[in-house]
Design an enzyme around this catalytic site. Sequence first.
Site: not given
Ligand code: PEP
Ligand code: MG
Length: 542
Positions: A192, A299, A335, A439, A462-463, A473, A510
């Site tokens: 970290h 968010r 969102r 996602e 990301n998801d 993740r 995003c």
């Molecule tokens: C994602 O999943 O890429 C995203 C932007 O949403 P979060 O990271 O808030 O899950």
């Molecule tokens: Mg997400």
Amino acid sequence: NPADPCRIVSGIGASPGLAIGPVHVLGPTEVAVPDEPEPLTSGGDRLHAALERTAAQLKALADDTGRRLGQADAGIIKAQSDLIADTDLITLACQLMVEGHGVAYAWQQAVERMAGRLSALGNPVLAARAADLRDVGRRVLAQIDPALQSGHALPDRPCILLAPDLAPSDTAGLDPARVLGLATAQGGPTSHTAILARTLGIPSVVAAGAALLALPAGATAILDGTTGRLYLDPSERDLAAARAWRDALRATQEEEARERGLPARTRDGHAVAIGANVNTPDQVPFALAQGAEGIGLMRTEFLFLERGDTPGEDDQYATYRAMLEALDGRPLIVRALDIGGDKQVPHLALPKEENPFLGVRGARLLLRRPDLMEPQLRALYRAARDCVSAGAPAGKDAPLSIMFPMITSVPEVAALREACERIRTEIGAPEVPLGIMIEVPAAAIQADALAAHCDFFSIGTNDLTQYALAIDRQNTELAPEADSLHPAVLRLVRMTCEGAARHGRFVGVCGGIAGDPFGAGLLAGLGVHELSMTPRDLPAVK
Ligand code: PEP
Ligand code: MG
């Protein structure tokens, strides 16, 4: 490589960049904890109070880290709070107190025993958790008795910091203007501390061994965070070469900074919209200064996560309105709540799930909990209505869009749209574009079908990466493999763009990869219209 011989200490590069300056060695942080027995009840009360104060302190630090560095980094601090809530740890401390030991001593022994067990298992993830536990344990100790505070004093002039290891919470508090570089004897590149150093932009080397701590204080060094090396007392010639390289790096960054206000346009004239991922109105000015043209992702779950209760409709309205006002006519994509998965909100007391990432998350929760969804939609439509009447140019709606997370099917979109339309008519608000996040592979694969039912897409890479590659993740061990540029993820992005194009829909990204200059180029090439990222990433991408 240096042209002249000099002393080299090698470790592992943990945060890229070059630092040149005097070294400053931080001593070990252990403090001697005396065993001063006291009555069990007062000891128990002191421990309880110290744990509560530490939790509050960590929450404040996590909030601050979230604002300065981003929520992923704040998560590191939040995870530390969980460590001190561990019942095994608290039971062990209480047991030692029952045996007649003083509260501070009992706590320190309990932390050491638990951390020792974790480090003995030889697993790097558990070893990192042991380091986190010792870090947070020290905070509790200082709350039990301020005399047991173990802190570091930094010299006045900027330096390269050398330390046995540095706790994540200490790293989060470092000022990059005073700490030019960082090298630790222990630690690993996925620790970290390393993650936080990267976010702060402090060149860092980890696992450089004990020799590091024997280096003479004040000696000049060059730290190369890319190769993981520290060069001690380099020759004038090597210093000059290092300065030239560092200056070239800075010149690139300065050029990026100068041009960050220009539109993002490819050499053949193709424009890409550039947004920032920002959660609160006070973060908007920095994002705009960095070159954001609007907000591509707000968010909203952080309105819930940062406080101990659910913000009401009026509170939410005030925030959305302040956001629109701070943006002064620039676009804002909000969102709807994405609770579940890695974003747990304790005060909602939702049922515990075996696999929260595959559970009632995002839109699935919204559709089951109108008590959460409807106040939010009402607040959003009120903000859209009032901002129009508050002076938007005639015929131009408030630049607000709403999008829904974790969509997997057309019926979900239909149900959400229906709720939006009902609330919009009740409030007498203008229509706003309604989009969905892509996602989940299921959504990317049927993007053409979904595009018929919504106004835009925003790809959450990301998801999408975690679900496409089956990599949690949050798993630090697999983090290097969780690559958002994996061919499978890129194919899903392409399918999304193709599906959207059939209905003339707008596609944004995003997720984190939008903020990577190389990734951003690929995404634009695949047909993405907008890239939204943490403000810090904007200049390089633009
Ligand atoms: C994602 O999943 O890429 C995203 C932007 O949403 P979060 O990271 O808030 O899950
Ligand atoms: Mg997400």
